[in-house]
Enzyme design. Structure first.
Site, PDB file in Angstrom:
ATOM      1  N   ASP B  35       8.614  33.856  22.628  1.00  0.00           N
ATOM      2  CA  ASP B  35       9.836  33.171  23.044  1.00  0.00           C
ATOM      3  C   ASP B  35       9.515  31.778  23.573  1.00  0.00           C
ATOM      4  OD1 ASP B  35      11.437  35.204  22.298  1.00  0.00           O
ATOM      5  OD2 ASP B  35      11.880  35.940  24.305  1.00  0.00           O
ATOM      6  N   LYS B  37       7.185  30.906  26.319  1.00  0.00           N
ATOM      7  CA  LYS B  37       6.969  30.742  27.755  1.00  0.00           C
ATOM      8  C   LYS B  37       5.864  29.743  28.054  1.00  0.00           C
ATOM      9  CE  LYS B  37       6.090  35.083  28.061  1.00  0.00           C
ATOM     10  NZ  LYS B  37       6.458  35.428  26.685  1.00  0.00           N
ATOM     11  N   THR B 111       3.725  34.622  32.547  1.00  0.00           N
ATOM     12  CA  THR B 111       3.410  36.036  32.370  1.00  0.00           C
ATOM     13  C   THR B 111       3.441  36.462  30.914  1.00  0.00           C
ATOM     14  OG1 THR B 111       5.702  36.672  32.624  1.00  0.00           O
ATOM     15  CG2 THR B 111       4.376  36.563  34.612  1.00  0.00           C
ATOM     16  N   LEU B 469     -15.964  75.340  32.913  1.00  0.00           N
ATOM     17  CA  LEU B 469     -15.266  75.473  31.637  1.00  0.00           C
ATOM     18  C   LEU B 469     -14.809  76.912  31.389  1.00  0.00           C
ATOM     19  CD1 LEU B 469     -17.754  73.373  29.504  1.00  0.00           C
ATOM     20  CD2 LEU B 469     -15.388  72.740  29.986  1.00  0.00           C
ATOM     21  N   SER B 542      -9.921  74.423  36.869  1.00  0.00           N
ATOM     22  CA  SER B 542      -9.705  73.234  37.731  1.00  0.00           C
ATOM     23  C   SER B 542     -10.509  72.015  37.276  1.00  0.00           C
ATOM     24  CB  SER B 542      -9.980  73.550  39.204  1.00  0.00           C
ATOM     25  OG  SER B 542     -11.132  74.328  39.388  1.00  0.00           O
TER      26      SER B 542
END
Lengths: 297, 630
Positions: B35, B37, B111, B469, B542
């Site tokens: 655009d 910038k 940005t 595992l 876990s």
């Protein structure tokens, strides 16, 4: 609130965040004008206390003698905890910008020297005086700029930096470079020095000094280590320096500016940018980014 | 403009005087890719004479070499500073640029437009006073235009300049301009919280209406971009708000002086004012406001000061000093808006760290209420947030913090989310309001305690947490361990992964988010078991370090014994007792740990068991030996 008041408050806020969260911070001190401003801001930030961290100068052995005088005088007057580090390997080798070339000299004495010192003292956060208006890759850098345990910067993978909240968490061995002057411009620095009457190295002001001209650059004959080429004799000229580094690598500009307002006037009317006097940036366009990735400030 | 003021040459002192009094305006340029910038910023720097000769000549060389404008100057190359950006011709990270006019000094955050760099765009927006949103006249309002506008509005920018760019490509058509403006206004009215939208028709490339009014748009009577920036009123809300100062650091140079240093976030304070310290609520009066220049009778928002108090009360980093008559709130549960900024998705139930002003706390993200689709602004159901997604959820902290809602006070209501393992900033959060429910549920104090329950059983309660595992041998060892403990007269309970999933956790699947919740619940149940005086053995894969750390953090040190059953994947797969690895390899089971979902090895487990070297029996003995010695 003026823009200088806002910049001052921001820099003080940044310094206090570091002191509150870092384990072992240090302020890098190049003796230049930006370092002088940083030092002044640090005194303000921790007043009425003393500056609660050491100040470190990475000496390349080729700094202007007036810089070293100024450094030692400042350290004494302000009762600073000053550390001076010289790369012992480079010293042993007799490293100098003439026989080894400017980029090798800078890498060995500045970049490698800095990394050595940071490792030696185990500093986890180092303040630097870099500004975003200096150079294109600096314009992209965060205020808290993260380094790996090898001191590398990864420009494509920077942490988001939101509001004025700084994430200072890191793993062991990693470190952070912090730039409190990120949002200052060269004009802001000069104006602040002027308003706050901050002492600076006299080399910034014009005076008759012995110089030789090489490839269109005026080099100060600072001591007898400068090898004079055949038929070369030093001329006395009214010169001053816009940036200070190793004297054989810093070009002088001819000038009659003997006061701060006159320096600022010259700066505003000049048509070349500040770093042009530094040979180091000319190598290639992305050279600063590359050097920074390797650990240069 | 800045560097061409006549005063510089004729009267430098007057020029410096006028520069001294300039105010600071921070703005951001945003919009979709291409655009323009960077081109706009390059044009502004060029037109305000902020470019030096050497910069200009290197720009001209670069434009020919890698520019996208043929023989013309490619202004974008001025701001795209990283090598990768120049090669690819895109902006990756936010760049900060500086210039000044006779009235103001500007900090511009340029940005990136690409969606994958939205987090960098949010970085730029968080400090902006004003936003320039660019729209390509040929493209109209795009997804990224809406996304950026939404983020700009979310972080509290109130004034937007809508620059309809590349008007030269549509023959400076007023119709095209009007259509885009009304489309944008319609979007903004329904979705954004702005005070003003100022549209300007421009061509950044040609310079139309950037600094000077263009002859190509005779139908346009408004301000140019530069005129707007010089005059826009940035609402001075922060000054009008209540006094807040987050304490950064306690300044104690000697026994006589104890000052609290900080940057005033809002409002103003006078010596003698009564203040309240939050969280907690202690009160005192301001004794002095100390600065290097001397003591001040009063100080306002934006100033870094050091405050001393009349009374010796406990104040430390992370506390907020507020005016007693108008204090902020304090709570440990909130509703918040979250913008996720990490490649790994947000995990409800997982623990992160929160940092808000100078306060830090452990943060648990609750279930998402909804995700916001920034294209349609619909509220969609969601379990996680991926990179660059925005959602609303409840959060809970391990302690109370002082706060205001973000819309009332940005410093007091904004926070960042930090991952505990990578230390990366993974999200930005905005507090909407505190949840009152935790306030009315007080922790019930019981006369019978964990200690007395354990004493009755003559044992020391423990959580023995197996991790490893699938097929590593966790359950086999756990089984032998429990039998041995029982024969020693100990009271035990085993929580087994498969068994728990048949009951308590049968609503959970195997996505990363569900795995996190699975372990959170098991951690809580194990804690209850521990409280009842039992030795609780848990046997769960876990796989994530952060959940194991969370389970550990629920109980005291020494009470948690992590046992890593360290069996190599190849061995587990060879054993394949339940035939699961074969199924996972053939793709029948998605998200299978070790195959298609990661297992993070524990860094410092209390016990590591190598099942290729010792038997399950020997492993159980080793664990018993460890807890007996402890």
């Amino acid at each position: 609130m003026s823009h200088l008041d806002a910049l001052e408050a921001e820099a003080i806020h940044i310094m206090r965040e570091v002191v509150a969260e870092a384990e072992n911070p240090v302020m890098l001190y190049s003796i230049g004008k930006d370092s002088s401003v940083m030092l002044h801001l640090a005194r303000k930030a921790f007043y009425p206390g003393k500056i609660p961290f050491p100040i470190m100068h990475i000496d390349t052995m080729w700094k202007f003698s007036e810089m070293i005088e100024f450094r030692d005088k400042t350290a004494k007057e302000l009762d600073l905890d000053l550390i001076v580090h010289i790369n012992p390997i480079g010293k042993e080798m007799g490293m100098n910008p003439f026989t080894h070339g400017s980029s090798k000299h800078t890498d060995m004495m500045k970049t490698q020297g800095l990394k050595q010192a940071l490792d030696k003292y185990e500093f986890d956060v180092a303040f630097g005086g870099a500004r975003r208006d200096e150079e294109k890759s600096r314009a992209k850098e965060r205020i808290f700029s993260f380094r790996t345990s090898k001191h590398r910067w990864d420009p494509k993978n920077q942490r988001p930096e939101l509001w004025n909240i700084f994430n200072s968490r890191k793993n062991k061995g990693e470190s952070i470079r912090v730039f409190p002057l990120s949002n200052w411009t060269e004009l802001d620095i000069w104006q602040y020095i002027h308003l706050e009457k901050i002492p600076i190295v006299p080399l910034y002001l014009s005076k008759k000094r012995p110089v030789v001209e090489r490839d269109g650059v005026l080099i100060l004959v600072d001591d007898d280590r400068l090898p004079l080429e055949e038929g070369e004799t030093p001329m006395m000229k009214s010169v001053r320096f816009r940036t200070l580094g190793c004297y054989p690598l810093s070009g002088a500009v001819e000038s009659e500016a003997t006061t701060l307002p006159k320096i600022i006037q010259e700066m505003l009317l000049t048509t070349t940018s500040e770093r042009q006097g530094r040979t180091i940036d000319h190598d290639s366009n992305a050279s600063m980014e590359k050097k920074k990735q390797e650990g240069y400030f | 403009m800045s560097h061409i003021s006549n005063l510089i040459a004729t009267d430098i002192d007057s020029y410096l005087k006028s520069h001294e009094e300039k105010s600071l305006l921070r703005f951001i340029t945003c919009g979709s890719v291409d655009d323009g910038k960077s081109t706009l910023i390059g044009r502004m720097l060029y037109e305000s004479h902020m470019l030096f000769d050497d910069q200009l000549s290197s720009l001209k060389t670069d434009s020919k070499k890698i520019g996208t404008q043929g023989e013309e100057i490619d202004f974008a190359l001025l701001v795209d500073g990283l090598a990768a950006e120049r090669e690819q011709g895109i902006t990756i990270d936010v760049a900060y640029r500086f210039f000044s006019t006779d009235k103001r000094k500007y900090i511009v955050a340029d940005t990136p437009g690409h969606e994958e760099y939205t987090r960098n765009m949010a970085t730029g927006a968080s400090t902006a006073d004003v936003a320039i949103i660019l729209v390509d006249a040929e493209q109209g309002v795009l997804t990224q235009t809406r996304r950026h506008s939404f983020i700009v509005s979310m972080v509290g920018v109130k004034n937007v300049l809508l620059a309809i760019n590349k008007l030269d490509l549509v023959e400076y058509s007023q119709q095209v301009y009007d259509d885009i403006v009304s489309e944008y206004r319609e979007f903004a009215d329904s979705a954004l919280n702005l005070e003003s939208i100022t549209p300007v028709p421009i061509s950044a490339l040609m310079g139309d209406n950037v600094v000077n009014k263009s002859e190509n748009t005779p139908w346009f009577n408004g301000q140019t971009i530069m005129q707007y920036l010089e005059t826009v009123e940035v609402s001075n809300q922060k000054a009008l708000q209540s006094f807040r100062m987050p304490v950064q650091w306690v300044n104690r140079p000697n026994s006589k002086f104890r000052g609290f240093s900080g940057l005033i976030a809002s409002g103003e304070i006078n010596t003698g004012d009564e203040v309240r310290i939050l969280p907690g609520g202690n009160t005192s009066h301001i004794k002095s406001i100390v600065t290097w220049e001397g003591e001040l009778p009063k100080a306002k928002v934006g100033k870094s000061v050091t405050i001393t108090l009349e009374d010796e009360i406990d104040v430390s980093r992370g506390d907020i000093i507020a005016l007693s008559s108008d204090p902020c709130g304090e709570a440990d549960q909130f509703q918040a808006r979250i913008l996720w900024m990490n490649n790994d998705a947000m995990m409800p139930g997982r623990q992160y760290l929160l940092k808000s002003s100078t306060q830090s706390a452990t943060l648990t993200l609750g279930k998402l209420k909804h995700r916001i689709d920034v294209n349609t602004l619909d509220h969609l159901p969601a379990k996680t947030l991926e990179l660059n997604e925005i959602g609303v959820c409840n959060i809970s902290l391990d302690k109370r913090i002082a706060f205001d809602s973000y819309d009332d006070n940005q410093t007091m209501g904004g926070f960042i989310i930090v991952d505990r393992l990578s230390n990366n900033t993974v999200g930005m959060g905005l507090i909407d309001f505190a949840l009152r429910r935790s306030e009315n549920i007080h922790w019930q104090k019981m006369d019978v305690s964990q200690d007395s329950r354990a004493e009755q059983k003559s044992q020391t309660p423990r959580i023995i947490w197996f991790t490893g595992l699938s097929g590593s041998g966790k359950s086999s060892i756990a089984n032998i361990l429990e039998k041995k403990l029982q024969s020693l007269g100990k009271h035990t309970i085993t929580l087994d992964g498969d068994n728990i999933r048949h009951g308590l956790n049968r609503d959970l699947g195997f996505t990363e988010a569900d795995r996190v919740e699975n372990i959170r619940r098991v951690g809580e149940v194990a804690k209850l078991m521990l409280n009842s005086g039992l030795i609780c053995i848990t046997s769960f894969i876990s796989p994530f370090e952060s959940e194991r750390a969370m389970a550990r953090s629920l109980v005291s040190e020494n009470e948690f014994v992590e046992v890593f059953v360290d069996t190599p994947l190849s061995v587990c797969e060879e054993r394949d007792v339940k035939g699961l690895y074969a199924k996972a390899r053939s793709g029948e089971i998605p998200n299978f740990t070790g195959i298609s979902s990661p297992f993070e090895d524990p860094k410092n487990p209390e016990i590591r068991i190598d099942t290729t070297k010792i038997s399950a029996e020997e492993a159980a003995n080793q664990i018993i030996e460890f807890i007996t010695k402890q």
